[in-house]
Design a protein around this motif. Structure first.
Motif, PDB file in Angstrom:
ATOM      1  N   LEU A  75       2.283  -8.380  -8.487  1.00  0.00           N
ATOM      2  CA  LEU A  75       2.985  -8.307  -8.314  1.00  0.00           C
ATOM      3  C   LEU A  75       4.668  -8.220  -8.788  1.00  0.00           C
ATOM      4  O   LEU A  75       5.697  -8.897  -9.637  1.00  0.00           O
ATOM      5  N   SER A  76       4.598 -10.093  -7.896  1.00  0.00           N
ATOM      6  CA  SER A  76       5.667 -10.948  -7.630  1.00  0.00           C
ATOM      7  C   SER A  76       5.894 -11.260  -9.452  1.00  0.00           C
ATOM      8  O   SER A  76       7.007 -11.538  -9.995  1.00  0.00           O
ATOM      9  N   ILE A  91       8.987  -9.753  -2.112  1.00  0.00           N
ATOM     10  CA  ILE A  91       8.124  -8.614  -2.835  1.00  0.00           C
ATOM     11  C   ILE A  91       9.609  -7.560  -2.447  1.00  0.00           C
ATOM     12  O   ILE A  91      10.220  -7.283  -3.131  1.00  0.00           O
ATOM     13  N   THR A 116      -0.550  -2.803   1.232  1.00  0.00           N
ATOM     14  CA  THR A 116      -0.803  -3.936   0.636  1.00  0.00           C
ATOM     15  C   THR A 116       0.420  -5.178   0.256  1.00  0.00           C
ATOM     16  O   THR A 116       0.009  -6.069   0.328  1.00  0.00           O
ATOM     17  N   TYR A 117       1.052  -4.628  -0.664  1.00  0.00           N
ATOM     18  CA  TYR A 117       1.831  -4.968  -0.786  1.00  0.00           C
ATOM     19  C   TYR A 117       3.448  -5.513  -0.325  1.00  0.00           C
ATOM     20  O   TYR A 117       4.523  -6.483  -0.557  1.00  0.00           O
ATOM     21  N   MET A 127       0.809   0.781  -1.369  1.00  0.00           N
ATOM     22  CA  MET A 127       2.047  -0.154  -1.066  1.00  0.00           C
ATOM     23  C   MET A 127       1.972  -0.946   0.651  1.00  0.00           C
ATOM     24  O   MET A 127       2.016  -1.783  -0.370  1.00  0.00           O
ATOM     25  N   SER A 133       5.784 -10.240   2.003  1.00  0.00           N
ATOM     26  CA  SER A 133       6.452  -8.928   2.180  1.00  0.00           C
ATOM     27  C   SER A 133       7.945  -9.510   1.871  1.00  0.00           C
ATOM     28  O   SER A 133       8.207  -8.108   1.106  1.00  0.00           O
ATOM     29  N   GLY A 174      -1.658  -7.077  -6.500  1.00  0.00           N
ATOM     30  CA  GLY A 174      -1.821  -7.613  -5.195  1.00  0.00           C
ATOM     31  C   GLY A 174      -0.617  -8.324  -5.182  1.00  0.00           C
ATOM     32  O   GLY A 174       0.035  -7.628  -6.497  1.00  0.00           O
ATOM     33  N   PRO A 175      -0.152  -8.364  -4.242  1.00  0.00           N
ATOM     34  CA  PRO A 175       1.738  -8.387  -4.184  1.00  0.00           C
ATOM     35  C   PRO A 175       1.688  -9.852  -5.301  1.00  0.00           C
ATOM     36  O   PRO A 175       2.713 -10.016  -5.998  1.00  0.00           O
ATOM     37  N   LEU A 213       1.842   1.757  -7.513  1.00  0.00           N
ATOM     38  CA  LEU A 213       1.595   0.931  -6.009  1.00  0.00           C
ATOM     39  C   LEU A 213       0.814   1.301  -5.407  1.00  0.00           C
ATOM     40  O   LEU A 213       1.133   1.841  -3.938  1.00  0.00           O
TER      41      LEU A 213
END
Length: 361
Positions: free
Chosen positions: A174-175, A206, A196-197, A194, A203, A170-171, A191
């Protein structure tokens, strides 16, 4: 005449535990005291030792040397390994990467992959993966069930089978992966879906992190993702004037020179007949899909569940349920992608019912 340095001053100057040169004020106090003592006893002091300016110059030079030695002697910070789990393509279950299960002809889905039929976009994906001169972010766009994730998986299997894949869930993950300064050059960042990110509360954050990563990374990075065309369109289209631009930073990311959009068609119309027939002989699921998909050859979508969906649409829904779904499909067919309101669907559904099926209000 300056007074003699005190006991604490001498202790500080002569301490064996000292890691840095003494403060200039202490040095100056000691130099002046020594010069005064020499003058009192009529002893000649060399000019360079009697000059306070020369002592100041040497003191500053010593500080620079000490700082340089300290930097060199400090242990090199080893890159952190990603805290998010990474595996090679052979160790990942394709379903966990977003590859849809295939039908098996018995109203069930099988996690075992069907033989892969080459797609028109495969060479383009593989060429992008082979480009190790700079960072690349591959974005494969196509309709639901078109085979986006499978095409990405097979291209990685061909070009980089041993390169570990990181799949942030999830975001937030990833961050964290980017912000922690992990060395990602030895990995493929996967990803899937994408949007969803890039289409949520985080958003913009990210998008900024990915933009900076792609622009500033000293070693080439490989990111690969999938997205429906309508999401790409909504994230890259400027809003009308005077409306808030919530996707500005995402649009900047997707317009970078090293972001490669690659389209995949839902059909196999350009695939060789021999390749499709050979795959159908190897796997009965492909044979069923070939016989069911019609002239457009939407084989991937049939494998992802088209037969069961059509069977349920034709045989398991009552008249009003079928009318509601038909209305929603027609909205999509004419280009209406936003969620339809309940009122709109209720009004539209009546037009798909016969006179006897309509409820008198």
């Amino acid at each position: 005449m300056p007074s003699q340095p005190g006991q604490s001053t001498l202790s500080e100057l002569l301490s064996s535990k000292r890691r840095r040169p003494p403060r200039w004020e202490l040095v100056a106090e000691l130099v002046q005291a020594c010069k005064a003592h020499a003058d009192k006893n009529r002893r000649q002091v060399p000019t360079e030792l009697a000059s306070l300016a020369e002592w100041r110059r040497r003191h500053e030079e010593l500080i620079k040397i000490t700082d340089a030695v300290r930097r060199v002697s400090q242990p090199t910070r080893q890159p952190q390994m990603p805290r998010i789990f990474a595996r090679s393509i052979s160790e990942w279950n394709p379903v966990d990467l977003g590859v849809k299960k295939a039908i098996d002809g018995a109203q069930e889905a099988s996690a075992e992959l069907t033989p892969y039929i080459t797609r028109d976009c495969d060479q383009e994906i593989q060429d992008a993966l082979r480009d190790d001169a700079r960072s690349v972010f591959i974005v494969v766009t196509g309709d639901s069930g078109a085979g986006k994730s499978r095409a990405c998986l097979e291209s990685i299997r061909t070009v980089a089978p041993r390169k570990p894949i990181i799949f942030p869930t999830g975001p937030h993950e990833l961050s964290e992966l980017i912000a922690e300064g992990n060395n990602l050059s030895e990995y493929v960042v996967w990803l899937d879906e994408m949007q969803t990110y890039l289409d949520g509360e985080e958003s913009s954050k990210i998008a900024d992190l990915l933009t900076k990563l792609l622009i500033t990374s000293e070693t080439p990075l490989t990111l690969i993702g999938t997205m429906w065309p309508q999401y790409w369109r909504s994230l890259t289209t400027r809003p009308p004037q005077k409306e808030p631009d919530h996707s500005a930073r995402v649009r900047r990311l997707l317009n970078l020179s090293n972001v490669r959009r690659i389209k995949i068609e839902a059909t196999f119309s350009t695939a060789s007949r021999e390749a499709i027939e050979a795959a159908a002989k190897m796997d009965k699921r492909i044979a069923v899909a070939v016989n069911s998909c019609g002239p457009r050859r939407n084989i991937a979508q049939v494998l992802a569940g088209g037969i069961q969906l059509l069977d349920r649409y034709d045989n398991s829904l009552d008249s009003r349920e079928k009318a509601l779904i038909t209305a929603a499909m027609d909205f999509r067919r004419i280009g209406f992608y936003s969620p339809a309101s309940i009122e709109l669907l209720q009004e539209s559904t009546e037009g798909y019912l016969s006179a006897g099926q309509r409820v008198v209000r």
